[in-house]
Design an enzyme around this catalytic site. Structure first.
Site, mmCIF file in Angstrom:
data_model
loop_
_atom_site.group_PDB
_atom_site.id
_atom_site.type_symbol
_atom_site.label_atom_id
_atom_site.label_comp_id
_atom_site.label_asym_id
_atom_site.label_seq_id
_atom_site.Cartn_x
_atom_site.Cartn_y
_atom_site.Cartn_z
ATOM 1 N N GLY A 23 0.787 -1.227 0.000
ATOM 2 C CA GLY A 23 0.000 0.000 0.000
ATOM 3 C C GLY A 23 0.816 1.273 0.000
ATOM 4 O O GLY A 23 0.246 2.372 0.007
ATOM 5 N N SER A 24 2.132 1.169 -0.024
ATOM 6 C CA SER A 24 2.978 2.363 0.081
ATOM 7 C C SER A 24 3.157 3.044 -1.271
ATOM 8 O O SER A 24 3.183 2.405 -2.320
ATOM 9 C CB SER A 24 4.348 1.993 0.646
ATOM 10 N N ASP A 25 3.266 4.372 -1.231
ATOM 11 C CA ASP A 25 3.600 5.137 -2.424
ATOM 12 C C ASP A 25 4.511 6.281 -2.016
ATOM 13 O O ASP A 25 5.012 6.321 -0.890
ATOM 14 C CB ASP A 25 2.342 5.629 -3.150
ATOM 15 N N TYR A 33 -5.093 -0.006 5.863
ATOM 16 C CA TYR A 33 -6.273 0.416 5.115
ATOM 17 C C TYR A 33 -7.448 0.431 6.084
ATOM 18 O O TYR A 33 -7.521 -0.405 6.989
ATOM 19 C CB TYR A 33 -6.585 -0.552 3.969
ATOM 20 N N LYS A 216 1.107 -1.833 -12.493
ATOM 21 C CA LYS A 216 1.388 -0.450 -12.115
ATOM 22 C C LYS A 216 2.576 -0.394 -11.175
ATOM 23 O O LYS A 216 2.693 -1.202 -10.257
ATOM 24 C CB LYS A 216 0.168 0.201 -11.467
ATOM 25 N N LYS A 218 4.779 2.218 -8.613
ATOM 26 C CA LYS A 218 4.808 3.478 -7.890
ATOM 27 C C LYS A 218 6.157 4.171 -8.107
ATOM 28 O O LYS A 218 7.218 3.557 -7.938
ATOM 29 C CB LYS A 218 4.580 3.230 -6.396
ATOM 30 N N ASP A 247 2.848 5.666 -11.439
ATOM 31 C CA ASP A 247 1.983 6.459 -10.571
ATOM 32 C C ASP A 247 2.844 7.248 -9.587
ATOM 33 O O ASP A 247 3.482 6.672 -8.711
ATOM 34 C CB ASP A 247 1.042 5.517 -9.818
ATOM 35 N N ASN A 249 1.690 9.587 -7.503
ATOM 36 C CA ASN A 249 0.928 9.969 -6.301
ATOM 37 C C ASN A 249 1.148 11.417 -5.891
ATOM 38 O O ASN A 249 1.398 11.722 -4.727
ATOM 39 C CB ASN A 249 1.243 9.029 -5.148
ATOM 40 N N GLU A 273 0.126 8.475 -13.898
ATOM 41 C CA GLU A 273 -0.955 8.738 -12.954
ATOM 42 C C GLU A 273 -0.552 9.764 -11.896
ATOM 43 O O GLU A 273 0.564 9.708 -11.375
ATOM 44 C CB GLU A 273 -1.363 7.426 -12.271
ATOM 45 N N GLU A 300 -7.956 9.731 -8.137
ATOM 46 C CA GLU A 300 -7.858 9.223 -6.772
ATOM 47 C C GLU A 300 -8.108 10.317 -5.741
ATOM 48 O O GLU A 300 -8.678 10.057 -4.686
ATOM 49 C CB GLU A 300 -6.470 8.608 -6.570
ATOM 50 N N ASP A 323 -13.559 7.358 -8.452
ATOM 51 C CA ASP A 323 -13.638 6.314 -7.435
ATOM 52 C C ASP A 323 -14.880 6.563 -6.590
ATOM 53 O O ASP A 323 -15.038 7.639 -5.999
ATOM 54 C CB ASP A 323 -12.372 6.375 -6.560
ATOM 55 N N HIS A 350 -10.044 4.234 -9.932
ATOM 56 C CA HIS A 350 -9.203 3.921 -8.783
ATOM 57 C C HIS A 350 -10.082 3.110 -7.836
ATOM 58 O O HIS A 350 -11.283 3.362 -7.722
ATOM 59 C CB HIS A 350 -8.738 5.210 -8.106
ATOM 60 N N GLY A 352 -10.587 2.384 -4.275
ATOM 61 C CA GLY A 352 -10.531 2.489 -2.828
ATOM 62 C C GLY A 352 -11.366 1.425 -2.143
ATOM 63 O O GLY A 352 -11.200 1.170 -0.949
ATOM 64 N N GLU A 377 -8.396 -1.895 -11.860
ATOM 65 C CA GLU A 377 -7.302 -2.085 -10.916
ATOM 66 C C GLU A 377 -7.594 -3.248 -9.964
ATOM 67 O O GLU A 377 -8.712 -3.437 -9.508
ATOM 68 C CB GLU A 377 -7.111 -0.791 -10.122
#
Length: 416
Positions: A23-25, A33, A216, A218, A247, A249, A273, A300, A323, A350, A352, A377
């Site tokens: 989940g890291s970017d 989450y 994808k 990051k 992406d 972010n 992205e 997002e 989203d 996206h 979520g 995704e």
């Protein structure tokens, strides 16, 4: 058709720790989450579940806002409520006190999304059908009755929204094959920001063995050469026929984005992205002009239909990542999808919701609006926590068959 009346509303602050690095970017590093969850109980044996994503801290604020806004739904019969849901959504978004905390963005808008998603889930369950089937069975007028089109009058009036849906009615059969073949997916979980190169390579190999051909990665490192190295590494591993998205972010400034996109051009990204600040429409327009034909994707962190309208009008976006857990739920998702159809733009949400609700919505977009079935995704980390997790085989989302929007979480129900 059984009539169900909403008898009570409850919220749940549900959080799921993630494995290290997942989940890291370039901006978000917390390994958690969370869903601000709405539960709508009825006088029957069904209940509605609505979810919106946060990263943990602050999730309780969204739950509190859900309780404030949701009081107006208690006592409503679900069919009557959904018959004119666009008006309901508009009224809720214009709450005379809570509106000050937005308007139509932030905590109160996330709360409205969770409430809206719960209403749609309850509606589909009350009719005994999956959400995609419920939406496809509605005529154009009833679909538009679900939408708040205010502030869009300069680009999309009600008659035009209905016309877009009518225009694609006769050709639906040509696109209904997707219900048998499934909707293609792409894997985000191979390329989290904190993963080491060896982990990215191994996860990409595993994903390819599972049938994925789109991935994808990051980016947004302080050391731009790290991004370049990893992007070309993934390209070499996946091959020239694979689709690879990058992406950032929101991490890049415009000058940095121009520089990095030039360096990444030769690995042929399918899209770039969130290259810079999500409110900077002019910067996105400048970058879009510079990097064509590589598309810019965003959504997002675009909170509402008005912001999407402005990005589209400015030709600052080509891939619309709306989203339903960021905008005001399923209703506003459909509104943005109609806008994108008018502007000739692709919709690649996206997720979520981890793809649970969107697997229904992309089927409706494709069949009812004629949107291209690009891909959806895939983020699999929370699948074990859903009662009916998305079924993904050979890189393809299977068509969900259980009534509702696939949002129910294990152990999360009214009174529990």
């Amino acid at each position: 058709m059984t009539q169900y009346r909403i008898t009570s509303l409850e919220t749940r602050d549900v959080r799921f720790p993630l494995e290290q690095g997942a989940g890291s970017d370039a901006v978000h590093s917390g390994a958690e989450y969370a869903f601000a969850t709405t539960l709508l109980a009825t006088d029957g044996n069904v209940f509605g579940t609505g979810i919106v994503l946060t990263l943990g801290l602050g999730n309780q604020l969204v739950c509190q806002a859900i309780e404030w806004l949701g009081k107006a739904l208690i006592g409503q019969e679900i069919e009557e409520l959904m018959a004119d849901f666009g008006t309901v959504a508009q009224k809720l978004s214009q709450h005379p006190q809570l509106r000050w905390l937005g308007p139509q963005k932030g905590v109160v808008h996330l709360a409205l999304a969770s409430l809206t998603n719960a209403c749609f889930d309850l509606w589909a369950k009350s009719r005994g059908v999956p959400l995609w089937r419920l939406l496809l069975d509605l005529d154009a007028r009833k679909i538009v009755d679900l939408l708040d089109l205010s502030y869009l009058e300069d680009v999309l009036i009600r008659d035009e929204a209905e016309a877009i849906l009518h225009r694609h009615t006769s050709s639906r059969r040509e696109r209904e094959g997707v219900l048998r073949t499934g909707y293609p997916g792409y894997d985000t979980s191979v390329g989290w920001f904190q993963y080491e190169d060896t982990q990215v390579r191994e996860l990409a190999r595993q994903a390819m063995e599972k049938g994925f051909r789109a991935f994808k990665l990051k980016v947004g490192s302080r050391d731009g050469q790290r991004d370049v190295r990893r992007a070309f590494m993934l390209r070499e591993l996946a091959g020239q026929d694979a689709l690879i998205m990058v992406d950032a972010n929101q991490q890049w400034t415009l000058p940095r984005a121009l520089e990095m996109c030039a360096e990444l051009r030769n690995m042929s990204p399918y899209f770039v992205e969130e290259p810079t600040h999500p409110d900077d429409i002019r910067a996105h327009r400048t970058l879009a002009e510079s990097i064509r034909p590589i598309p810019i994707a965003l959504g997002e962190h675009v909170p509402n239909r008005i912001m999407f309208k402005n990005f589209m009008q400015a030709e600052a976006v080509e891939i619309v990542q709306v989203d339903c857990t960021r905008v005001a739920g399923i209703s506003e998702f459909l509104t943005v999808s109609l806008l994108a159809r008018k502007f000739g733009l692709r919709v690649v949400p996206h997720v979520g919701d981890m793809g649970q609700i969107h697997q229904h919505l992309v089927l409706f977009n494709h069949i009812a609006m004629g949107h291209e079935a690009v891909f959806l995704e895939c983020i699999p980390h929370l699948q074990p926590h859903f009662v009916n997790p998305a079924q993904i085989e050979n890189g393809v989302y299977g068509t969900p068959q259980v009534p509702g929007s696939s949002s129910d979480l294990k152990g999360v129900r009214p009174g529990a």
